[in-house]
Design a protein around this motif. Structure first.
Motif, PDB file in Angstrom:
ATOM      1  N   VAL A  50      -2.921 -12.417   3.176  1.00 54.31           N
ATOM      2  CA  VAL A  50      -2.054 -11.383   3.916  1.00 54.31           C
ATOM      3  C   VAL A  50      -0.398 -11.907   3.419  1.00 54.31           C
ATOM      4  N   GLU A  51       0.001 -13.186   3.167  1.00 53.68           N
ATOM      5  CA  GLU A  51       1.362 -13.458   2.762  1.00 53.68           C
ATOM      6  C   GLU A  51       1.366 -12.601   1.598  1.00 53.68           C
ATOM      7  N   GLU A  52       0.447 -12.679   0.664  1.00 52.52           N
ATOM      8  CA  GLU A  52       0.578 -12.223  -0.717  1.00 52.52           C
ATOM      9  C   GLU A  52       0.893 -10.834  -0.549  1.00 52.52           C
ATOM     10  N   ALA A  53       0.145 -10.022   0.182  1.00 51.37           N
ATOM     11  CA  ALA A  53       0.050  -8.571   0.217  1.00 51.37           C
ATOM     12  C   ALA A  53       1.459  -8.412   0.749  1.00 51.37           C
ATOM     13  N   VAL A  54       1.963  -8.933   1.642  1.00 51.77           N
ATOM     14  CA  VAL A  54       3.354  -8.708   2.259  1.00 51.77           C
ATOM     15  C   VAL A  54       4.378  -8.734   1.252  1.00 51.77           C
ATOM     16  N   HIS A  63      10.873   0.361   4.552  1.00 55.47           N
ATOM     17  CA  HIS A  63      10.827   1.323   5.380  1.00 55.47           C
ATOM     18  C   HIS A  63      11.429   2.578   4.724  1.00 55.47           C
ATOM     19  N   VAL A  64      10.459   3.720   5.018  1.00 52.04           N
ATOM     20  CA  VAL A  64      10.916   4.892   4.263  1.00 52.04           C
ATOM     21  C   VAL A  64      10.996   6.088   5.472  1.00 52.04           C
ATOM     22  N   SER A  65      10.328   5.993   6.514  1.00 51.23           N
ATOM     23  CA  SER A  65       9.902   6.931   7.665  1.00 51.23           C
ATOM     24  C   SER A  65       8.551   7.709   7.434  1.00 51.23           C
ATOM     25  N   ASN A  66       7.803   8.169   8.125  1.00 50.88           N
ATOM     26  CA  ASN A  66       6.669   9.044   8.089  1.00 50.88           C
ATOM     27  C   ASN A  66       6.960  10.314   7.807  1.00 50.88           C
ATOM     28  N   LEU A  67       7.941  10.695   7.217  1.00 49.94           N
ATOM     29  CA  LEU A  67       8.249  12.062   6.603  1.00 49.94           C
ATOM     30  C   LEU A  67       7.685  11.981   5.319  1.00 49.94           C
ATOM     31  N   PHE A  68       7.428  10.832   4.770  1.00 48.32           N
ATOM     32  CA  PHE A  68       6.928  10.438   3.347  1.00 48.32           C
ATOM     33  C   PHE A  68       5.343  10.319   3.177  1.00 48.32           C
ATOM     34  N   PRO A  69       4.572  10.760   2.393  1.00 45.73           N
ATOM     35  CA  PRO A  69       3.289  10.337   2.427  1.00 45.73           C
ATOM     36  C   PRO A  69       3.343   8.981   1.647  1.00 45.73           C
ATOM     37  N   GLN A  70       2.326   8.047   2.111  1.00 46.08           N
ATOM     38  CA  GLN A  70       2.221   6.843   1.803  1.00 46.08           C
ATOM     39  C   GLN A  70       0.555   6.514   1.573  1.00 46.08           C
ATOM     40  N   SER A  71       0.502   6.046   0.250  1.00 42.21           N
ATOM     41  CA  SER A  71      -0.913   5.864  -0.138  1.00 42.21           C
ATOM     42  C   SER A  71      -1.423   4.651   0.778  1.00 42.21           C
ATOM     43  N   ALA A  72      -0.804   3.666   1.045  1.00 42.51           N
ATOM     44  CA  ALA A  72      -1.209   2.635   1.761  1.00 42.51           C
ATOM     45  C   ALA A  72      -1.790   2.900   3.107  1.00 42.51           C
ATOM     46  N   GLN A  73      -0.926   3.812   3.691  1.00 42.11           N
ATOM     47  CA  GLN A  73      -1.639   4.428   5.228  1.00 42.11           C
ATOM     48  C   GLN A  73      -2.698   4.945   4.954  1.00 42.11           C
ATOM     49  N   GLU A  74      -3.142   5.571   3.939  1.00 43.05           N
ATOM     50  CA  GLU A  74      -4.099   6.223   3.853  1.00 43.05           C
ATOM     51  C   GLU A  74      -5.330   5.369   3.538  1.00 43.05           C
ATOM     52  N   GLN A  75      -5.166   4.265   2.826  1.00 42.67           N
ATOM     53  CA  GLN A  75      -6.239   3.322   2.511  1.00 42.67           C
ATOM     54  C   GLN A  75      -6.316   2.763   3.718  1.00 42.67           C
ATOM     55  N   ALA A  76      -5.498   2.129   4.489  1.00 44.84           N
ATOM     56  CA  ALA A  76      -5.761   1.354   5.708  1.00 44.84           C
ATOM     57  C   ALA A  76      -6.334   2.182   6.825  1.00 44.84           C
ATOM     58  N   VAL A 273       1.644  -2.231   7.447  1.00 43.31           N
ATOM     59  CA  VAL A 273       0.157  -1.679   6.520  1.00 43.31           C
ATOM     60  C   VAL A 273      -0.333  -2.576   5.735  1.00 43.31           C
ATOM     61  N   SER A 274       0.529  -3.142   5.104  1.00 41.61           N
ATOM     62  CA  SER A 274      -0.107  -4.169   3.739  1.00 41.61           C
ATOM     63  C   SER A 274      -0.800  -5.366   4.463  1.00 41.61           C
ATOM     64  N   ALA A 275       0.016  -5.948   5.508  1.00 42.30           N
ATOM     65  CA  ALA A 275      -0.852  -6.865   6.336  1.00 42.30           C
ATOM     66  C   ALA A 275      -2.173  -6.504   6.689  1.00 42.30           C
ATOM     67  N   ALA A 276      -2.154  -5.302   7.631  1.00 40.67           N
ATOM     68  CA  ALA A 276      -3.659  -5.051   7.887  1.00 40.67           C
ATOM     69  C   ALA A 276      -4.493  -4.747   6.895  1.00 40.67           C
ATOM     70  N   ILE A 277      -4.229  -4.012   5.704  1.00 40.87           N
ATOM     71  CA  ILE A 277      -5.215  -3.709   4.513  1.00 40.87           C
ATOM     72  C   ILE A 277      -5.554  -5.245   4.230  1.00 40.87           C
ATOM     73  N   ALA A 278      -4.894  -6.311   3.939  1.00 42.06           N
ATOM     74  CA  ALA A 278      -5.308  -7.538   3.535  1.00 42.06           C
ATOM     75  C   ALA A 278      -6.090  -8.237   4.685  1.00 42.06           C
ATOM     76  N   THR A 279      -6.013  -7.988   5.883  1.00 40.62           N
ATOM     77  CA  THR A 279      -6.704  -8.795   7.016  1.00 40.62           C
ATOM     78  C   THR A 279      -7.972  -7.875   6.963  1.00 40.62           C
ATOM     79  N   MET A 280      -8.010  -6.612   6.851  1.00 38.91           N
ATOM     80  CA  MET A 280      -9.483  -5.840   6.945  1.00 38.91           C
ATOM     81  C   MET A 280     -10.185  -6.163   5.661  1.00 38.91           C
ATOM     82  N   GLU A 281      -9.339  -6.263   4.565  1.00 35.78           N
ATOM     83  CA  GLU A 281     -10.422  -6.552   3.352  1.00 35.78           C
ATOM     84  C   GLU A 281     -11.092  -7.947   3.262  1.00 35.78           C
TER      85      GLU A 281
END
Length: 385
Positions: A50-54, A63-76, A273-281
């Motif tokens: 998780v540390e490495e992913a973050v 941070h960019v806001s949710n006005l932007f598509p973010q592939s990591a959000q889609e993956q999570a 989200v990057s932490a969540a992906i690494a955690t779930m993986e």
């Protein structure tokens, strides 16, 4: 003088560092942490993956806001939906926000307003989630609650059947009540609730904030009961300590949560989200869950063997690595003595000691914790005579 509002009865331990199942305090004392940050650090403190992913995400953007598509959000989102057997995800910052979103979605999708909940439940401290919570102590002093929430006795199907009606938008429940005392739902009750919801057009919301992300030996606790919820709320263990929550729902609910219907500035933050992906993986793999189940069985059997004969220990209950030890009397003295011996655990109500160790705990850590629990319960029992 502290400049913090005194909303927490803080312990005497100030962490300096933490790694795996251990916290080192500023005075140099080392503690075995069987709280996991209240069920958050399911891989222990500072897991390297998780540390490495973050760190990787830190070098890209924060941070960019949710006005932007973010592939990591889609993956999570796909990882969560696939693990839950559902379809759509909304990311929030916390469990309380996730439950707020779940309640809003259910009311909008059904056009109904009544929500059924259960006594001794806990769903959060925002106004909606507080109203859903079946514990008066967290509502004291805040005035009238939202009127459309009805609280029923947990595991009482007859009472539930009398309460559900054509105006019931949703039922929100924990299959194992965490803050309320590690109260485990029965198969007959949970299956009966699900069946009645389906027949009535009522949405079933399962709060997996504490039970989810592998805590009970499956990705989600409802999977032990073969349930098919409409909405699931998750948080705590999802980000290994980074603030993130989510709701997971069925495809047919998508029209109720279109553009402008709900939102959040920080929800789905790239670092979280990057932490969540690494955690779930890590957690959502068969081998990890098998090992976690084995260590959970080991802990439960060890507790029964060492504690069940001690006067004042009434019941040991739970599932996976979410275990409650019900005792006679208040747990405050037990928790304090355990901290003095180097073991940190939690209360669940006034008379239940709650254990939430990391899902990858080692047998030597389990043995150490049980030895300290046994010694402390014997001391407490002797002191009362």
């Amino acid at each position: 003088m502290s400049h913090l509002f005194p909303t927490y009865a803080r312990w005497e331990v100030e962490p300096q560092s933490a790694k795996g199942a251990y916290i080192t305090a500023t005075d140099g004392k080392k503690y075995l942490d069987f709280t996991s940050g209240i069920g958050v650090c399911n891989l222990g403190h500072c897991p390297p993956q998780v540390e490495e992913a973050v760190q990787n995400q830190l070098q890209r953007f924060w941070h960019v806001s949710n006005l932007f598509p973010q592939s990591a959000q889609e993956q999570a989102a796909k990882m969560l939906a696939d693990a839950a057997g559902l379809d759509k995800v909304f990311f929030s910052n916390s469990g309380a926000e996730a439950n707020e979103a779940a309640i809003k979605l259910a009311r909008k999708a059904t056009g109904r307003s009544k929500v059924l909940s259960f006594t001794k439940s806990f769903h959060g401290r925002t106004f909606g989630s507080m109203a859903a919570t079946g514990q008066d102590k967290i509502k004291h002093g805040f005035g009238p609650m939202l009127e459309t929430f009805v609280h029923l006795p947990f595991n009482d199907l007859d009472a539930f059947m009398q309460a559900i009606d054509e105006n019931t938008a949703a039922v929100i429940l924990e299959v194992i009540q965490g803050e309320g005392g590690i109260n485990v739902g029965s198969q007959a009750f949970l299956s009966g609730v699900e069946k009645a919801c389906k027949a009535n057009g009522t949405l079933l919301i399962i709060d997996e904030i504490q039970t989810g992300i592998g805590r009970t030996g499956k990705p989600f606790a409802f999977q032990h009961y073969q349930l098919k919820p409409d909405i699931i709320s998750v948080a705590k263990g999802l980000g290994s300590g980074f603030p993130i929550g989510a709701i997971i729902g069925k495809e047919e609910l998508v029209d109720a949560f279109g553009p402008g219907s709900h939102g959040t500035t920080f929800g789905g933050n790239p670092l979280a989200v990057s932490a969540a992906i690494a955690t779930m993986e890590t957690i959502f793999t068969e081998s990890f869950l098998e090992e976690s189940n084995a260590i959970g069985d080991y802990l439960f059997k060890k507790l029964e063997d060492k504690l069940s004969h001690i006067a004042g220990v009434n019941e040991i209950r739970g599932l996976g690595l979410m275990i409650g030890i019900e005792i006679t009397g208040n747990v405050a003295g037990v928790l304090s003595e355990l901290r003095s011996k180097g073991l940190i655990v939690l209360p669940a109500g006034e008379n239940v000691v709650r254990l939430l160790p990391p899902l990858n705990s080692k047998k030597i850590e389990i043995d150490q914790a049980v030895e300290l629990l046994e010694e402390t319960f014997i001391n407490q029992s002797t002191a009362k005579k």
